[in-house]
Design an enzyme around this catalytic site. Structure first.
Site, PDB file in Angstrom:
ATOM      1  N   MET A 153      25.336  38.814  44.108  1.00 55.60           N
ATOM      2  CA  MET A 153      24.626  37.904  45.012  1.00 55.60           C
ATOM      3  C   MET A 153      24.349  38.520  46.369  1.00 55.60           C
ATOM      4  SD  MET A 153      26.168  34.142  44.624  1.00 55.60           S
ATOM      5  CE  MET A 153      27.136  34.079  43.170  1.00 55.60           C
ATOM      6  N   ASP A 174      30.349  46.375  52.752  1.00 54.13           N
ATOM      7  CA  ASP A 174      31.035  46.363  51.450  1.00 54.13           C
ATOM      8  C   ASP A 174      32.107  47.442  51.455  1.00 54.13           C
ATOM      9  OD1 ASP A 174      31.419  46.342  48.377  1.00 54.13           O
ATOM     10  OD2 ASP A 174      29.812  44.889  48.630  1.00 54.13           O
ATOM     11  N   ASP A 188      36.221  46.381  54.869  1.00 53.06           N
ATOM     12  CA  ASP A 188      37.040  45.478  54.050  1.00 53.06           C
ATOM     13  C   ASP A 188      37.209  44.199  54.864  1.00 53.06           C
ATOM     14  OD1 ASP A 188      39.148  43.997  52.966  1.00 53.06           O
ATOM     15  OD2 ASP A 188      40.235  45.776  52.312  1.00 53.06           O
ATOM     16  N   VAL A 189      36.649  43.103  54.390  1.00 53.58           N
ATOM     17  CA  VAL A 189      36.599  41.882  55.194  1.00 53.58           C
ATOM     18  C   VAL A 189      37.980  41.285  55.478  1.00 53.58           C
ATOM     19  CG1 VAL A 189      34.256  41.285  54.483  1.00 53.58           C
ATOM     20  CG2 VAL A 189      36.214  40.373  53.184  1.00 53.58           C
ATOM     21  N   ASN A 240      29.894  36.463  52.206  1.00 53.10           N
ATOM     22  CA  ASN A 240      29.663  36.416  50.751  1.00 53.10           C
ATOM     23  C   ASN A 240      30.719  37.150  49.937  1.00 53.10           C
ATOM     24  OD1 ASN A 240      27.716  36.441  48.222  1.00 53.10           O
ATOM     25  ND2 ASN A 240      28.260  38.572  48.598  1.00 53.10           N
ATOM     26  N   TYR A 285      41.793  31.170  43.497  1.00 55.14           N
ATOM     27  CA  TYR A 285      40.340  31.108  43.692  1.00 55.14           C
ATOM     28  C   TYR A 285      39.922  29.705  44.149  1.00 55.14           C
ATOM     29  CZ  TYR A 285      35.381  32.091  42.887  1.00 55.14           C
ATOM     30  OH  TYR A 285      34.034  32.281  43.051  1.00 55.14           O
ATOM     31  N   LYS A 296      38.294  28.744  47.855  1.00 52.44           N
ATOM     32  CA  LYS A 296      36.940  28.200  47.991  1.00 52.44           C
ATOM     33  C   LYS A 296      36.946  26.791  48.607  1.00 52.44           C
ATOM     34  CE  LYS A 296      34.786  31.829  46.457  1.00 52.44           C
ATOM     35  NZ  LYS A 296      34.004  32.655  47.404  1.00 52.44           N
ATOM     36  N   THR A 313      26.194  37.743  37.564  1.00 52.98           N
ATOM     37  CA  THR A 313      26.500  38.877  38.440  1.00 52.98           C
ATOM     38  C   THR A 313      27.637  39.668  37.783  1.00 52.98           C
ATOM     39  OG1 THR A 313      28.301  37.883  39.695  1.00 52.98           O
ATOM     40  CG2 THR A 313      26.059  37.427  40.490  1.00 52.98           C
TER      41      THR A 313
HETATM   42  N1  LIG Z   1      29.102  34.932  40.122  1.00 55.54           N
HETATM   43  C1  LIG Z   1      29.424  33.642  40.122  1.00 55.54           C
HETATM   44  O1  LIG Z   1      29.292  32.958  39.095  1.00 55.54           O
HETATM   45  C2  LIG Z   1      29.940  32.978  41.381  1.00 55.54           C
HETATM   46  C3  LIG Z   1      30.040  31.577  41.382  1.00 55.54           C
HETATM   47  C4  LIG Z   1      30.468  30.942  42.527  1.00 55.54           C
HETATM   48  C5  LIG Z   1      30.780  31.657  43.661  1.00 55.54           C
HETATM   49  N2  LIG Z   1      30.687  33.013  43.646  1.00 55.54           N
HETATM   50  C6  LIG Z   1      31.004  33.699  44.895  1.00 55.54           C
HETATM   51  O2  LIG Z   1      29.862  34.395  45.342  1.00 55.54           O
HETATM   52  C7  LIG Z   1      30.249  35.544  46.084  1.00 55.54           C
HETATM   53  C8  LIG Z   1      29.552  36.756  45.497  1.00 55.54           C
HETATM   54  O3  LIG Z   1      29.955  36.862  44.152  1.00 55.54           O
HETATM   55  P1  LIG Z   1      29.277  37.860  43.101  1.00 55.54           P
HETATM   56  O4  LIG Z   1      29.215  37.120  41.830  1.00 55.54           O
HETATM   57  O5  LIG Z   1      28.057  38.478  43.645  1.00 55.54           O
HETATM   58  O6  LIG Z   1      30.467  38.935  42.993  1.00 55.54           O
HETATM   59  P2  LIG Z   1      30.462  40.491  42.675  1.00 55.54           P
HETATM   60  O7  LIG Z   1      31.828  40.799  42.210  1.00 55.54           O
HETATM   61  O8  LIG Z   1      29.313  40.853  41.791  1.00 55.54           O
HETATM   62  O9  LIG Z   1      30.211  41.149  44.107  1.00 55.54           O
HETATM   63  C9  LIG Z   1      31.162  41.006  45.121  1.00 55.54           C
HETATM   64  C10 LIG Z   1      30.951  42.091  46.153  1.00 55.54           C
HETATM   65  O10 LIG Z   1      31.956  41.931  47.162  1.00 55.54           O
HETATM   66  C11 LIG Z   1      32.506  43.204  47.447  1.00 55.54           C
HETATM   67  N3  LIG Z   1      33.862  43.060  47.973  1.00 55.54           N
HETATM   68  C12 LIG Z   1      34.984  42.734  47.275  1.00 55.54           C
HETATM   69  N4  LIG Z   1      36.048  42.737  48.095  1.00 55.54           N
HETATM   70  C13 LIG Z   1      35.590  43.079  49.311  1.00 55.54           C
HETATM   71  C14 LIG Z   1      36.217  43.259  50.573  1.00 55.54           C
HETATM   72  N5  LIG Z   1      37.548  43.113  50.723  1.00 55.54           N
HETATM   73  N6  LIG Z   1      35.452  43.582  51.638  1.00 55.54           N
HETATM   74  C15 LIG Z   1      34.117  43.771  51.494  1.00 55.54           C
HETATM   75  N7  LIG Z   1      33.475  43.622  50.332  1.00 55.54           N
HETATM   76  C16 LIG Z   1      34.201  43.282  49.251  1.00 55.54           C
HETATM   77  C17 LIG Z   1      32.466  43.949  46.121  1.00 55.54           C
HETATM   78  O11 LIG Z   1      32.580  45.356  46.284  1.00 55.54           O
HETATM   79  C18 LIG Z   1      31.116  43.510  45.576  1.00 55.54           C
HETATM   80  O12 LIG Z   1      30.063  44.336  46.017  1.00 55.54           O
HETATM   81  C19 LIG Z   1      31.775  35.595  45.994  1.00 55.54           C
HETATM   82  O13 LIG Z   1      32.338  35.037  47.165  1.00 55.54           O
HETATM   83  C20 LIG Z   1      32.082  34.744  44.788  1.00 55.54           C
HETATM   84  O14 LIG Z   1      33.380  34.184  44.845  1.00 55.54           O
HETATM   85  C21 LIG Z   1      30.290  33.690  42.528  1.00 55.54           C
END
Ligand SMILES: NC(=O)c1ccc[n+]([C@@H]2O[C@H](COP(=O)([O-])OP(=O)(O)OC[C@H]3O[C@@H](n4cnc5c(N)ncnc54)[C@H](O)[C@@H]3O)[C@@H](O)[C@H]2O)c1
Length: 274
Positions: A28, A47, A73-74, A100, A164, A168, A199
């Site tokens: 995302m 990232d 690293d956030v 995000n 999780y 959230k 994703t």
């Molecule tokens: N994919 C889904 O179905 C879904 C649904 C609801 C919410 N979300 C939320 O949406 C957001 C994005 O999810 P996604 O599906 O794109 O995930 P993803 O795993 O594809 O991407 C997450 C990104 O965050 C980066 N990341 C991880 N830890 C980090 C840190 N400590 N510091 C900086 N960057 C870091 C990773 O390297 C990666 O590039 C997340 O917060 C996730 O919880 C995802």
């Protein structure tokens, strides 16, 4: 009443705005970057996956966008200091923060371990809190802007993983607090709540689990990352000027009522931890 159609479209533009997007290297986050950049924003990609983050910045620049990548690293305050410095050095201001970055785990209450719990809460909840604390004064000084916190449908209802779900729900609540406090600084703060989105985070899912989940949705399919990016871009823009402290689902109808009873049909054993 605007002077003309051009003024209506202008509300959605983000020219001369600078957006910091965490977790931007894939999934995302990368689509948020494309959607914000398409509306004219300069984007700072944050990232821990440097190869994909740098590549995305290159791809965006090749298409005429202003983009830079920062390793961060956030969960670390020091990282946020570096993100702030790099953003101001690259583009001179910050107007938009998209929290995000996130981790998912697949435990249950009965087998959650302390280290996993703490790491997940540090990334998903503490990270956005530090980011807001550190960047809000810059957003204020830039004339105001918007913060978008990427929570989850799990922040409106539940996910089987307790850390999780807690992270959230926490981010959803933190959004309300921030909206109240930062409103007088001209900063709007909203949470978005994606449902099942295609994703890499969902790569773990078996075909059986995926089919069971999408069958529950009124739209009958998984969401695409850009469909969340479009909501993020809208909330970042002046078109959303009266929206703050809101929680907006982008979940294909998941939280509209079917999930609580129907989720029990997801086959046992298809999620690790069962
Ligand atoms: N994919 C889904 O179905 C879904 C649904 C609801 C919410 N979300 C939320 O949406 C957001 C994005 O999810 P996604 O599906 O794109 O995930 P993803 O795993 O594809 O991407 C997450 C990104 O965050 C980066 N990341 C991880 N830890 C980090 C840190 N400590 N510091 C900086 N960057 C870091 C990773 O390297 C990666 O590039 C997340 O917060 C996730 O919880 C995802």
């Amino acid at each position: 009443m605007p002077d003309g159609f051009a003024d209506l479209a202008q509300r959605q533009r983000l020219d001369e705005r600078v957006a910091v997007i965490t977790g931007a290297a894939q999934g995302m986050g990368s689509e948020h970057a494309w959607c914000l950049a398409a509306r004219g924003a300069a984007v700072v990609l944050v990232d821990i996956n440097d190869a994909d983050g740098e590549q995305l910045a290159t791809d965006l620049r090749e298409r005429g966008a202003q983009a830079s990548y920062v390793h961060g690293d956030v969960s670390e305050v020091d990282s946020w200091q570096q993100i702030r410095t790099a953003s101001l050095e690259a583009f001179g201001a910050v107007h938009i923060l998209v929290n995000n970055a996130g981790l998912l785990s697949h435990r249950r209450i009965r087998n959650t371990r302390r280290e996993g719990w703490e790491r997940l809460l540090a990334v998903n909840l503490k990270g956005p809190a530090i980011g807001m604390q550190l960047l809000a004064p810059d957003i204020r000084d830039a004339g105001g802007g918007a913060i978008i916190n990427v929570s989850s449908a799990a922040g409106l209802d539940h996910h089987p993983d307790p850390a999780y779900t807690a992270s959230k729900w926490g981010l959803r609540g933190l959004t309300k607090t921030a909206a109240q406090e930062l409103g007088p600084w001209g900063i709007r703060v909203n949470s978005v709540h994606p449902g099942y989105i295609d994703t890499p985070m969902n790569d773990f899912a078996s075909d059986e689990l995926r089919a069971a989940k999408t069958a529950l949705l009124p739209v009958g399919r998984a969401g695409q990352a850009w469909e969340v990016g479009e909501l993020v871009a809208f909330l970042a823009s002046d078109a959303a000027a009266f929206i703050t402290g809101a929680e907006i689902a982008v979940d294909g109808g998941w939280t509209s009522g079917v999930q609580a009873t129907e989720a029990r049909r997801v086959p046992a054993g298809s999620v690790s931890g069962d």
